[in-house]
Write a protein that holds these residues in place. Structure first.
Motif, PDB file in Angstrom:
ATOM      1  N   MET A   1      16.481  19.527  -3.522  1.00  0.00           N
ATOM      2  CA  MET A   1      16.310  17.971  -3.288  1.00  0.00           C
ATOM      3  C   MET A   1      15.397  17.532  -4.256  1.00  0.00           C
ATOM      4  SD  MET A   1      14.585  16.935   0.523  1.00  0.00           S
ATOM      5  CE  MET A   1      13.116  16.308  -0.366  1.00  0.00           C
ATOM      6  N   GLN A   2      15.999  16.402  -4.574  1.00  0.00           N
ATOM      7  CA  GLN A   2      15.202  15.276  -5.586  1.00  0.00           C
ATOM      8  C   GLN A   2      14.031  14.870  -4.913  1.00  0.00           C
ATOM      9  OE1 GLN A   2      17.297  13.402  -8.334  1.00  0.00           O
ATOM     10  NE2 GLN A   2      15.505  12.844  -9.233  1.00  0.00           N
ATOM     11  N   LEU A   3      12.853  14.773  -5.955  1.00  0.00           N
ATOM     12  CA  LEU A   3      11.442  14.441  -5.630  1.00  0.00           C
ATOM     13  C   LEU A   3      11.516  12.907  -5.668  1.00  0.00           C
ATOM     14  CD1 LEU A   3       8.730  16.056  -5.892  1.00  0.00           C
ATOM     15  CD2 LEU A   3       8.527  15.258  -8.225  1.00  0.00           C
ATOM     16  N   ILE A   4      11.038  12.290  -4.506  1.00  0.00           N
ATOM     17  CA  ILE A   4      10.701  11.064  -4.437  1.00  0.00           C
ATOM     18  C   ILE A   4       9.509  10.540  -4.989  1.00  0.00           C
ATOM     19  CG2 ILE A   4      10.897   8.945  -3.046  1.00  0.00           C
ATOM     20  CD1 ILE A   4      12.900  10.368  -1.037  1.00  0.00           C
ATOM     21  N   VAL A   5       9.549   9.610  -6.004  1.00  0.00           N
ATOM     22  CA  VAL A   5       8.521   9.438  -6.902  1.00  0.00           C
ATOM     23  C   VAL A   5       8.232   8.004  -6.804  1.00  0.00           C
ATOM     24  CG1 VAL A   5       7.579   9.576  -9.207  1.00  0.00           C
ATOM     25  CG2 VAL A   5       8.574  11.464  -8.266  1.00  0.00           C
ATOM     26  N   ASP A   6       7.108   7.389  -6.691  1.00  0.00           N
ATOM     27  CA  ASP A   6       6.984   5.897  -6.860  1.00  0.00           C
ATOM     28  C   ASP A   6       5.733   5.454  -7.785  1.00  0.00           C
ATOM     29  OD1 ASP A   6       7.040   3.000  -6.826  1.00  0.00           O
ATOM     30  OD2 ASP A   6       7.705   2.770  -4.852  1.00  0.00           O
ATOM     31  N   LEU A   7       5.928   4.999  -8.997  1.00  0.00           N
ATOM     32  CA  LEU A   7       4.770   5.011  -9.732  1.00  0.00           C
ATOM     33  C   LEU A   7       4.513   3.524 -10.334  1.00  0.00           C
ATOM     34  CD1 LEU A   7       5.346   8.018 -12.067  1.00  0.00           C
ATOM     35  CD2 LEU A   7       4.107   7.906 -10.266  1.00  0.00           C
ATOM     36  N   HIS A   8       4.917   2.671  -9.359  1.00  0.00           N
ATOM     37  CA  HIS A   8       4.499   1.088  -9.624  1.00  0.00           C
ATOM     38  C   HIS A   8       4.634   0.404  -8.316  1.00  0.00           C
ATOM     39  CE1 HIS A   8       5.604  -2.607 -12.290  1.00  0.00           C
ATOM     40  NE2 HIS A   8       4.669  -2.937 -11.405  1.00  0.00           N
ATOM     41  N   CYS A   9       3.374   0.297  -7.593  1.00  0.00           N
ATOM     42  CA  CYS A   9       3.369  -0.812  -6.592  1.00  0.00           C
ATOM     43  C   CYS A   9       1.747  -1.432  -6.645  1.00  0.00           C
ATOM     44  CB  CYS A   9       3.478  -0.014  -5.448  1.00  0.00           C
ATOM     45  SG  CYS A   9       2.452   1.328  -5.236  1.00  0.00           S
ATOM     46  N   HIS A  10       1.706  -2.583  -5.712  1.00  0.00           N
ATOM     47  CA  HIS A  10       0.740  -3.407  -5.641  1.00  0.00           C
ATOM     48  C   HIS A  10      -0.048  -3.365  -4.182  1.00  0.00           C
ATOM     49  CE1 HIS A  10       1.285  -4.957  -9.604  1.00  0.00           C
ATOM     50  NE2 HIS A  10       2.538  -4.595  -9.389  1.00  0.00           N
ATOM     51  N   SER A  11      -1.276  -3.486  -4.191  1.00  0.00           N
ATOM     52  CA  SER A  11      -2.077  -3.559  -2.777  1.00  0.00           C
ATOM     53  C   SER A  11      -2.687  -4.918  -2.846  1.00  0.00           C
ATOM     54  CB  SER A  11      -2.878  -2.213  -2.838  1.00  0.00           C
ATOM     55  OG  SER A  11      -4.201  -2.582  -3.415  1.00  0.00           O
ATOM     56  N   THR A  12      -3.739  -5.140  -1.809  1.00  0.00           N
ATOM     57  CA  THR A  12      -4.514  -6.446  -1.782  1.00  0.00           C
ATOM     58  C   THR A  12      -5.458  -6.252  -2.886  1.00  0.00           C
ATOM     59  OG1 THR A  12      -5.726  -5.058   0.050  1.00  0.00           O
ATOM     60  CG2 THR A  12      -3.976  -6.953   0.943  1.00  0.00           C
ATOM     61  N   VAL A  13      -5.767  -5.300  -3.469  1.00  0.00           N
ATOM     62  CA  VAL A  13      -6.512  -5.440  -4.516  1.00  0.00           C
ATOM     63  C   VAL A  13      -6.314  -6.223  -5.699  1.00  0.00           C
ATOM     64  CG1 VAL A  13      -7.420  -4.104  -6.462  1.00  0.00           C
ATOM     65  CG2 VAL A  13      -7.924  -3.166  -4.044  1.00  0.00           C
ATOM     66  N   SER A  14      -4.832  -6.595  -5.780  1.00  0.00           N
ATOM     67  CA  SER A  14      -4.323  -7.461  -6.644  1.00  0.00           C
ATOM     68  C   SER A  14      -3.353  -8.557  -5.742  1.00  0.00           C
ATOM     69  CB  SER A  14      -3.229  -6.767  -8.159  1.00  0.00           C
ATOM     70  OG  SER A  14      -2.446  -6.203  -7.631  1.00  0.00           O
ATOM     71  N   ASP A  15      -2.019  -8.477  -6.114  1.00  0.00           N
ATOM     72  CA  ASP A  15      -1.334  -9.635  -5.317  1.00  0.00           C
ATOM     73  C   ASP A  15      -0.301  -8.887  -4.281  1.00  0.00           C
ATOM     74  OD1 ASP A  15       0.264  -8.341  -7.163  1.00  0.00           O
ATOM     75  OD2 ASP A  15       1.088 -10.330  -8.175  1.00  0.00           O
ATOM     76  N   GLY A  16      -0.777  -7.604  -4.057  1.00  0.00           N
ATOM     77  CA  GLY A  16       0.316  -7.051  -2.926  1.00  0.00           C
ATOM     78  C   GLY A  16      -0.297  -7.381  -1.545  1.00  0.00           C
ATOM     79  N   LEU A  17       0.600  -7.140  -0.570  1.00  0.00           N
ATOM     80  CA  LEU A  17       0.332  -7.672   0.786  1.00  0.00           C
ATOM     81  C   LEU A  17      -0.503  -6.827   1.871  1.00  0.00           C
ATOM     82  CD1 LEU A  17       3.383 -10.005   1.172  1.00  0.00           C
ATOM     83  CD2 LEU A  17       1.260 -10.712   1.142  1.00  0.00           C
ATOM     84  N   LEU A  18      -0.113  -5.325   1.219  1.00  0.00           N
ATOM     85  CA  LEU A  18      -0.809  -4.203   2.091  1.00  0.00           C
ATOM     86  C   LEU A  18      -2.203  -3.700   1.645  1.00  0.00           C
ATOM     87  CD1 LEU A  18       2.414  -2.244   3.091  1.00  0.00           C
ATOM     88  CD2 LEU A  18       1.498  -4.080   4.218  1.00  0.00           C
ATOM     89  N   SER A  19      -2.968  -3.052   2.328  1.00  0.00           N
ATOM     90  CA  SER A  19      -4.295  -2.479   1.723  1.00  0.00           C
ATOM     91  C   SER A  19      -3.752  -1.342   1.188  1.00  0.00           C
ATOM     92  CB  SER A  19      -5.093  -2.176   2.958  1.00  0.00           C
ATOM     93  OG  SER A  19      -4.514  -0.999   3.957  1.00  0.00           O
ATOM     94  N   PRO A  20      -4.626  -0.638   0.286  1.00  0.00           N
ATOM     95  CA  PRO A  20      -4.249   0.729  -0.460  1.00  0.00           C
ATOM     96  C   PRO A  20      -3.968   1.698   0.753  1.00  0.00           C
ATOM     97  CG  PRO A  20      -6.148  -0.396  -1.416  1.00  0.00           C
ATOM     98  CD  PRO A  20      -5.898  -1.201  -0.054  1.00  0.00           C
TER      99      PRO A  20
END
Ligand code: AMP
Ligand code: MN
Ligand code: MN
Ligand code: MN
Length: 277
Positions: A1-20
């Protein structure tokens, strides 16, 4: 099974809409097994995200997306697996914070001249972390007050070069930002290379300079890359001997190219950056 990796996202610490914490829970719900939080120019969400990742049993690696200037345009570099307490890194990021504040005041003055008053205060209401005041917060304020129908049209009409709310700004250089990341024990990557309006020659010049400064990776798969872009930057990664990285660039449920973990797999024959984490 392929590993699901996400190495780029943003939280409310910058301009994301969700808390960390909420971001980590959403990633886990989407089946992500290795996550990096890469807030713009800030590392203050990393400890919170790491704690939550431990709670939900997901691997987590420190990340950041640093705004730099190259060839007269804003470029983004990703940093991974660094020591978030490194003094040169945190000092460098602090210098970006003070610059952001000065820029925000001058964006607001510029918008006031065309009859749109109160944008600094308005944007600040959308910025949970005022140190990371961003054009995205101005866009949310202008959309919420009905100046434009949505965030994207605010950017197109007001916040990009040549428009009244855009002001020139001096960001760090490639050498400075790569120096901070590598000096803190990290790996530097060029973010979403297909998004820049550079010619092929300019892109090569940027990549040569980035490599010379100690840069080692490039974001091949991004929420904002087409299938063709992935092919182009896979070839570039092989040619330059760069490791490849992959991420959604998720900002929030209604403001993103892709949801957490929901991007294509890295093509075969590349060296995933996470193999060296
Ligand atoms: P800043 O770092 O303050 O200059 O703001 C740049 C941020 O605004 C990016 O990280 C994106 O999240 C967002 N952004 C930039 N261009 C656009 C656009 N055309 N439409 C929507 N969001 C954008
Ligand atoms: Mn952003
Ligand atoms: Mn970016
Ligand atoms: Mn990003």
């Amino acid at each position: 099974m392929q590993l699901i990796v996400d190495l780029h996202c943003h939280s409310t610490v910058s301009d994301g809409l969700l808390s960390p914490e909420a971001l980590v829970r959403r990633a886990a719900g989407n089946g992500v097994s290795l996550l990096s939080l890469t807030d713009h120019d800030g590392v203050s969400g990393l400890a919170r995200a790491r704690q939550e990742a431990e709670t939900v049993g997901m691997r987590f690696v420190n990340g950041v997306e640093i705004s730099i200037e190259w060839g007269g345009a804003q470029v983004h570099l990703l940093g991974y697996r660094f020591d978030a307490d490194d003094a040169a890194l945190t000092g460098g990021l602090a210098s970006i914070h003070s610059g952001r504040l000065v820029r925000a005041r001058s964006m607001s003055e510029s918008l006031e001249k065309i009859g749109i008053a109160g944008c600094f205060e308005g944007a600040m209401r959308f910025a949970e972390n005022p140190k990371l005041i961003s054009r995205a917060h101005f866009a949310r304020h202008l959309a919420a007050t009905g100046v434009c129908k949505d965030v994207r049209s605010v950017f197109d009409s007001y916040l990009v070069p040549g428009k009244p709310g855009y002001v020139e700004h001096r960001w760090p250089t490639v050498a400075e930002a790569v120096g901070w990341i590598v000096g803190a024990g990290g790996i530097a990557a060029v973010a979403h290379p297909a998004r820049y309006a550079f010619s092929r020659g300019e892109m090569r010049k940027l990549l040569d300079e980035f490599k010379q400064c100690g840069g080692q990776a490039i974001e091949v798969v991004s929420g904002s890359h087409s299938v063709d872009d992935v092919g182009t930057y896979s070839r570039i990664a092989r040619e330059y001997g760069f490791m490849a990285t992959s991420g959604s660039d998720f900002h929030g449920p209604d403001e993103s190219y892709a949801d957490l973990g929901r991007v294509a797999s890295l093509p075969e024959g590349l060296t995933p950056v996470w193999e060296s984490f």
